[in-house]
Design an enzyme around this catalytic site. Sequence first.
Site, PDB file in Angstrom:
ATOM      1  N   GLY A   1       8.889   2.197  -4.549  1.00  0.00           N
ATOM      2  CA  GLY A   1      10.317   2.060  -4.011  1.00  0.00           C
ATOM      3  C   GLY A   1      11.065   1.154  -4.783  1.00  0.00           C
ATOM      4  CG  HIS A   2      14.774  -0.315  -3.135  1.00  0.00           C
ATOM      5  ND1 HIS A   2      14.770  -0.114  -1.639  1.00  0.00           N
ATOM      6  CD2 HIS A   2      15.664   0.697  -3.333  1.00  0.00           C
ATOM      7  CE1 HIS A   2      15.600   0.904  -1.302  1.00  0.00           C
ATOM      8  NE2 HIS A   2      16.170   1.091  -2.188  1.00  0.00           N
ATOM      9  CB  VAL A   3      10.212  -3.874  -5.837  1.00  0.00           C
ATOM     10  CG1 VAL A   3       9.213  -4.978  -6.678  1.00  0.00           C
ATOM     11  CG2 VAL A   3      10.801  -4.837  -4.782  1.00  0.00           C
ATOM     12  CB  ALA A   4       7.258   0.122  -6.930  1.00  0.00           C
TER      13      ALA A   4
ATOM     14  CE  LYS B   1      10.695 -10.380   5.725  1.00  0.00           C
ATOM     15  NZ  LYS B   1      10.779 -10.430   4.473  1.00  0.00           N
TER      16      LYS B   1
ATOM     17  N   GLY C   1       3.222   2.401  -4.274  1.00  0.00           N
ATOM     18  CA  GLY C   1       4.613   2.429  -3.867  1.00  0.00           C
ATOM     19  C   GLY C   1       5.544   2.573  -5.087  1.00  0.00           C
TER      20      GLY C   1
HETATM   21  P1  NAD Z   1      10.837  -0.009  -0.302  1.00  0.00           P
HETATM   22  O1  NAD Z   1      10.796   0.353   1.301  1.00  0.00           O
HETATM   23  O2  NAD Z   1      11.984   0.423  -1.324  1.00  0.00           O
HETATM   24  O3  NAD Z   1       9.537   0.703  -1.125  1.00  0.00           O
HETATM   25  C1  NAD Z   1       8.502   0.693  -0.491  1.00  0.00           C
HETATM   26  C2  NAD Z   1       7.424   1.944  -0.811  1.00  0.00           C
HETATM   27  O4  NAD Z   1       6.231   1.995  -0.326  1.00  0.00           O
HETATM   28  C3  NAD Z   1       8.189   3.410  -0.043  1.00  0.00           C
HETATM   29  O5  NAD Z   1       8.683   4.142  -1.102  1.00  0.00           O
HETATM   30  C4  NAD Z   1       7.230   3.816   0.694  1.00  0.00           C
HETATM   31  O6  NAD Z   1       7.280   5.122   0.965  1.00  0.00           O
HETATM   32  C5  NAD Z   1       5.917   3.217  -0.102  1.00  0.00           C
HETATM   33  N1  NAD Z   1       4.760   3.386   0.729  1.00  0.00           N
HETATM   34  C6  NAD Z   1       4.325   2.777   2.108  1.00  0.00           C
HETATM   35  N2  NAD Z   1       3.027   2.813   2.163  1.00  0.00           N
HETATM   36  C7  NAD Z   1       2.467   3.203   1.259  1.00  0.00           C
HETATM   37  C8  NAD Z   1       1.168   3.481   1.064  1.00  0.00           C
HETATM   38  N3  NAD Z   1       0.346   3.274   1.733  1.00  0.00           N
HETATM   39  N4  NAD Z   1       0.997   4.147  -0.451  1.00  0.00           N
HETATM   40  C9  NAD Z   1       1.714   4.273  -1.456  1.00  0.00           C
HETATM   41  N5  NAD Z   1       3.124   3.735  -1.104  1.00  0.00           N
HETATM   42  C10 NAD Z   1       3.509   3.458   0.321  1.00  0.00           C
HETATM   43  O7  NAD Z   1      10.512  -1.681  -0.313  1.00  0.00           O
HETATM   44  P2  NAD Z   1      11.058  -2.630  -1.472  1.00  0.00           P
HETATM   45  O8  NAD Z   1      12.224  -3.191  -1.256  1.00  0.00           O
HETATM   46  O9  NAD Z   1      10.603  -1.867  -2.814  1.00  0.00           O
HETATM   47  O10 NAD Z   1       9.594  -3.643  -1.137  1.00  0.00           O
HETATM   48  C11 NAD Z   1       8.341  -3.142  -1.628  1.00  0.00           C
HETATM   49  C12 NAD Z   1       7.530  -4.648  -1.249  1.00  0.00           C
HETATM   50  O11 NAD Z   1       7.836  -5.679  -1.720  1.00  0.00           O
HETATM   51  C13 NAD Z   1       7.309  -4.728   0.478  1.00  0.00           C
HETATM   52  O12 NAD Z   1       6.418  -5.163   0.771  1.00  0.00           O
HETATM   53  C14 NAD Z   1       8.502  -5.885   0.442  1.00  0.00           C
HETATM   54  O13 NAD Z   1       8.122  -6.700   1.516  1.00  0.00           O
HETATM   55  C15 NAD Z   1       8.136  -6.552  -0.737  1.00  0.00           C
HETATM   56  N6  NAD Z   1       9.331  -7.526  -1.209  1.00  0.00           N
HETATM   57  C16 NAD Z   1      10.753  -6.724  -1.640  1.00  0.00           C
HETATM   58  C17 NAD Z   1      11.667  -7.697  -1.913  1.00  0.00           C
HETATM   59  C18 NAD Z   1      12.836  -6.888  -2.196  1.00  0.00           C
HETATM   60  O14 NAD Z   1      13.613  -7.714  -3.062  1.00  0.00           O
HETATM   61  N7  NAD Z   1      13.113  -5.846  -1.958  1.00  0.00           N
HETATM   62  C19 NAD Z   1      11.341  -9.112  -2.312  1.00  0.00           C
HETATM   63  C20 NAD Z   1      10.326  -9.722  -2.012  1.00  0.00           C
HETATM   64  C21 NAD Z   1       9.205  -8.786  -1.310  1.00  0.00           C
END
Ligand code: NAD
Length: 359
Positions: free
Chosen positions: A190-193, A88, A188
């Site tokens: 973001g992209h995953v949610a 990482k 959250g």
């Molecule tokens: P992202 O940056 O698109 O989304 C994360 C979201 O969380 C953002 O919108 C941010 O504003 C929000 N956030 C931060 N702190 C917060 C809080 N206290 N309360 C509510 N919302 C909050 O990231 P992502 O790509 O969606 O990834 C989300 C999580 O999943 C991360 O922990 C990442 O490490 C994990 N993850 C992602 C992937 C992937 O393919 N993108 C793969 C495995 C794990």
Amino acid sequence: MNQTDVQHTSLHAAMLEMGHEQVVFSSDPKTGLKTIIAIHDTTLGPSLGGVRMWPYADEASALRDVLRLSRGMTYKSAVSGLDLGGGKAVIIGNPATDKSEALFNSFGRIVDGLCGRYITAEDVGMTEVEMDWISKTTPYVTGKSRENGGMGAPSPITAFGVYMGMKAAAKQAYGNDSLEGKRIAIQGAGHVAEILADYLAKEKAVLFISDIFVEKAHTVASRTGAQVVEADAILEIQADIFSPNALGAVINDASIPRLTCSVIAGGANNVLDNPVRHGKELQNRGILYAPDYVVNAGGIMHVYSELVGEAEDWSMKRAESIYETTLKVFKRAEEEQITPGEASDRIAEEQIQARKNHA
Ligand code: NAD
């Protein structure tokens, strides 16, 4: 180990205790780059894991994050049966204001110097754009745009895998895997949610969503019918399932007493602040925890497929297996009277040991 205490011990002691092979600190005065790359274990293959850009309060917080995240990647790839090790990178900076092509070109040169022992990808704060910039100075990058020969962002596959893991957890907790009518609190947006919420809405779950940037939560809510909740209040929503999809360590001493759910399954990495103690505490309270790195492995499957040139639909099919893997972890936990987190760690460690025995 007590992974919270890296700053109170020497770096070598922390590396030995957590099993890291290499930690690389680099900076570039020209671009302002400050980065740490951690290579945890390369027994199963080259270390692969995303690069996270975050305005860490101090260097110790960044180090702690990269050590924990890289170790998690070793376990994630091992439990998923991929020929990859764990690594990482973190870049200390604000993703909203500090990104530049020059900075990511510089990061790429540092990755290139590791000659393929570490392969980078997207993590929090990153998009395909930065992966394309990195690819100008190193071939050791995945998650590039399709125009640049990549297979696009991993988050849609991660979201599908989390959905599969959540259904498996529902089967374990409630006797069947239907999520219809289940009250699901998503932290959250973001992209995953956002994509996870689409799957859940299709299955007629009752959704609640929060984000510190509330407009992101409203965007997801407008197409899924979710109810937007204040960021601080999402833990207390009367819910069947809590789905953490923001940052790590959200399950901790302060948050556990506030939980109302009976299942936790989400995309975030390192959800439990203290994996052993908080894992046990959840179990004692009758809350089923689907281990983070088991259910969020869709993304690594996707970038692996880009790396080895698999067909377009390979990673989606592979992510479906997260359902069976999650059930296997719960079964092992029951058989050995341990927590699901301990069970998944054992399965991953056995994979690594088996390879070492054959070497
Ligand atoms: P992202 O940056 O698109 O989304 C994360 C979201 O969380 C953002 O919108 C941010 O504003 C929000 N956030 C931060 N702190 C917060 C809080 N206290 N309360 C509510 N919302 C909050 O990231 P992502 O790509 O969606 O990834 C989300 C999580 O999943 C991360 O922990 C990442 O490490 C994990 N993850 C992602 C992937 C992937 O393919 N993108 C793969 C495995 C794990």
